[in-house]
Design a protein around this motif. Structure first.
Motif, short mmCIF file in Angstrom:
data_model
loop_
_atom_site.label_atom_id
_atom_site.label_comp_id
_atom_site.label_asym_id
_atom_site.label_seq_id
_atom_site.Cartn_x
_atom_site.Cartn_y
_atom_site.Cartn_z
N ASP A 1 -84.65 -58.73 -128.53
CA ASP A 1 -83.80 -57.96 -129.44
C ASP A 1 -84.01 -56.46 -129.29
N GLU A 2 -85.25 -56.05 -129.02
CA GLU A 2 -85.55 -54.62 -128.93
C GLU A 2 -84.79 -53.96 -127.79
N TYR A 3 -84.73 -54.64 -126.65
CA TYR A 3 -84.05 -54.08 -125.48
C TYR A 3 -82.68 -54.71 -125.25
N ASP A 4 -82.29 -55.63 -126.14
CA ASP A 4 -81.00 -56.30 -126.03
C ASP A 4 -80.83 -56.93 -124.65
N LYS A 5 -81.89 -57.60 -124.18
CA LYS A 5 -81.89 -58.18 -122.83
C LYS A 5 -81.91 -59.70 -122.91
N LEU A 6 -80.99 -60.32 -122.17
CA LEU A 6 -80.88 -61.77 -122.14
C LEU A 6 -81.55 -62.32 -120.88
N TYR A 7 -82.28 -63.40 -121.02
CA TYR A 7 -82.94 -64.06 -119.89
C TYR A 7 -82.46 -65.50 -119.77
N ILE A 8 -82.14 -65.90 -118.55
CA ILE A 8 -81.91 -67.31 -118.24
C ILE A 8 -83.22 -67.83 -117.65
N ILE A 9 -83.75 -68.91 -118.22
CA ILE A 9 -85.06 -69.40 -117.79
C ILE A 9 -85.01 -70.90 -117.44
N ASP A 10 -86.12 -71.39 -116.90
CA ASP A 10 -86.36 -72.81 -116.63
C ASP A 10 -85.30 -73.44 -115.71
N PHE A 11 -85.69 -73.58 -114.45
CA PHE A 11 -84.75 -74.04 -113.43
C PHE A 11 -85.07 -75.44 -112.92
N GLU A 12 -85.62 -76.27 -113.80
CA GLU A 12 -86.06 -77.62 -113.41
C GLU A 12 -84.95 -78.47 -112.79
N TYR A 13 -83.76 -78.31 -113.33
CA TYR A 13 -82.64 -79.14 -112.87
C TYR A 13 -81.70 -78.38 -111.93
N GLY A 14 -82.11 -77.16 -111.54
CA GLY A 14 -81.27 -76.33 -110.69
C GLY A 14 -81.00 -76.96 -109.33
N SER A 15 -79.77 -76.82 -108.86
CA SER A 15 -79.39 -77.32 -107.54
C SER A 15 -78.03 -76.76 -107.18
N TYR A 16 -77.65 -76.91 -105.93
CA TYR A 16 -76.25 -76.62 -105.61
C TYR A 16 -75.41 -77.67 -106.30
N ASN A 17 -74.36 -77.19 -106.96
CA ASN A 17 -73.56 -78.08 -107.78
C ASN A 17 -72.22 -77.44 -108.05
N TYR A 18 -71.38 -78.12 -108.78
CA TYR A 18 -70.06 -77.61 -109.10
C TYR A 18 -70.14 -76.60 -110.24
N ARG A 19 -69.48 -75.48 -110.03
CA ARG A 19 -69.45 -74.43 -111.05
C ARG A 19 -68.99 -74.97 -112.40
N GLY A 20 -67.96 -75.82 -112.36
CA GLY A 20 -67.42 -76.37 -113.60
C GLY A 20 -68.41 -77.22 -114.37
N PHE A 21 -69.31 -77.89 -113.64
CA PHE A 21 -70.34 -78.68 -114.32
C PHE A 21 -71.27 -77.76 -115.11
N ASP A 22 -71.68 -76.66 -114.51
CA ASP A 22 -72.61 -75.76 -115.19
C ASP A 22 -71.99 -75.17 -116.45
N ILE A 23 -70.72 -74.81 -116.36
CA ILE A 23 -70.03 -74.22 -117.52
C ILE A 23 -69.74 -75.29 -118.57
N GLY A 24 -69.21 -76.43 -118.14
CA GLY A 24 -68.90 -77.51 -119.08
C GLY A 24 -70.15 -78.03 -119.76
N ASN A 25 -71.24 -78.14 -119.02
CA ASN A 25 -72.51 -78.59 -119.60
C ASN A 25 -73.00 -77.59 -120.65
N HIS A 26 -72.83 -76.31 -120.36
CA HIS A 26 -73.21 -75.27 -121.33
C HIS A 26 -72.40 -75.41 -122.62
N PHE A 27 -71.11 -75.67 -122.49
CA PHE A 27 -70.28 -75.85 -123.69
C PHE A 27 -70.75 -77.06 -124.50
N ASN A 28 -71.14 -78.13 -123.82
CA ASN A 28 -71.66 -79.30 -124.54
C ASN A 28 -72.90 -78.96 -125.35
N GLU A 29 -73.68 -77.99 -124.85
CA GLU A 29 -74.93 -77.64 -125.52
C GLU A 29 -74.72 -76.86 -126.81
N TYR A 30 -73.48 -76.46 -127.10
CA TYR A 30 -73.19 -75.86 -128.40
C TYR A 30 -73.50 -76.86 -129.52
#
Length: 393
Positions: free
Chosen positions: A260-289
């Protein structure tokens, strides 16, 4: 829209590693070096996650001394260990150290959950971390040990599902995710979604529970039906010709941190990271709402999705994105949303048998699979209508 430009290459990372090796030469411990990266210390020690915290602490300190030579002679009183997080996969610990010169430093020790190798490719994760870290994502990898890793400590707090839908944060997540998708990781660029999905299916459909109640519930699942659903969905998504990127694949609130102090966002933890479909990453993020409670009434509205798409596609000029590009990404994301449900449903079954963590993984399977069935007709219809209009179907 065309392929995105790679912002960090293997050559850049190799140069960065050379600098790390030079700076570490005088601080090497008796530990060996990771086979993933010769500049990263490696220890054969492990720390049992089932130990009580008081018993675990001295073992974590011993591990840190073994990994980092400059801490080897420090008294144990110079170390402080506290729990950062106890999620449904790993245990995170913050280790604070008062060094000989009086400096106070902190690192994060991540202990892998028991049996997580059934669902996570650790070699793939470690391969990706060094390139993502060099590109400015996540914490820096400092050391690897028998059942975990040590990373730099990020001074930030994790988001909640409700945070992710705040317009300013949602826009920043979209921008950061686009940049994440531009990182090039060496190796095969083949999308791993269906490879991993069918591996999960093979494991999930051959389980045996000692708990008779769980076994009874498990036996109500029609794996013939599940397999047919996977096959149908794969056939449909293949027609979309979706863009393949290096994807995070698990962009839930807990894997997003904000200072909050520096208003900086971090994406962390890449356990499931792989080459994959862009739409899966975005759609999966929406499901996490919906969060772990799977309250899918919280799934983002069309307006919220389109705002996200605009900032993802053109971060500098979000309102110049064409309707054609918005529609294409909308169909892509909302078709792969279904794949997200199937993927994590099968993951839940495997975890129900393998994980000792107190979480209703079996119930999680039904929450995700039932939501898949609930949304299937609408999402299939959207994709087929789009494909007919574009002349692809």
């Amino acid at each position: 829209m065309g392929a995105t430009k790679n912002i960090w290459t293997a050559m850049d990372v190799e140069a960065n590693q050379a600098k790390q090796i030079n700076s570490n030469n005088n601080n090497n411990s008796s530990s060996s070096y990771s086979t993933v990266d010769d500049s990263i210390p490696y220890s054969h020690l492990t720390v049992d996650t089932n130990l009580s915290f008081s018993v675990m602490v001295p073992r974590v300190i011993e591990l840190c001394k073994d990994l980092f030579g400059k801490w080897k002679k420090l008294d144990d009183s110079c170390f402080s260990v506290e729990t950062v997080s106890g999620g449904i996969t790993n245990l995170l610990l913050k280790v604070s150290v008062r060094e000989e010169n009086g400096d106070n430093v902190a690192v994060t020790v991540r202990l892998y959950g028991p049996n997580t190798e059934y669902v996570i490719n650790r070699e793939r994760e470690l391969q990706a971390i060094k390139y993502l870290s060099a590109a400015g994502f996540g914490a820096k990898l400092l050391g690897v040990f028998g059942n975990g890793m040590v990373q730099s400590f990020i001074n930030a707090g994790t988001l909640t599902p409700s945070d992710m839908r705040k317009p300013k944060l949602a826009a920043e997540i979209a921008k950061q995710l686009r940049r994440f998708h531009q990182v090039e990781i060496p190796g095969s660029k083949e999308p791993q979604l269906w490879v991993d999905m069918f591996k999960f299916f093979e494991k999930a459909s051959a389980l045996q529970f000692e708990d008779t109640d769980k076994q009874r519930i498990y036996e109500t699942i029609s794996f013939k039906e599940v397999h047919e659903e996977i096959t149908q969905l794969k056939e449909l998504t293949d027609l979309l010709n979706a863009l393949v990127v290096f994807a995070h694949n698990d962009l839930l609130a807990g894997n997003l941190m904000l200072n909050d102090e520096y208003d900086k966002l971090y994406i962390i933890d890449f356990e499931y990271g792989s080459y994959n479909y862009r739409g899966f990453d975005i759609g999966n993020h929406f499901n996490e709402y919906a969060g772990y409670d799977c309250d899918y009434s919280l799934y983002p509205s069309k307006d919220e999705q389109y705002r996200f798409f605009r900032h993802y596609l053109q971060p500098e000029k979000p309102y110049e994105v064409s309707e054609k590009d918005l529609e294409a990404l909308n169909v892509e994301a909302n078709t792969f949303v279904l794949a997200s449900h199937l993927y994590w449903a099968l993951w839940g079954l495997i975890q129900a048998r393998m994980s000792p963590i107190d979480f209703d993984y079996l119930g999680y399977f039904f929450l995700r699979y039932n939501e898949y069935k609930k949304k299937k007709e609408m999402c299939f219809s959207l994709a087929k209508s789009y494909l007919l209009g574009s002349g692809t179907a």
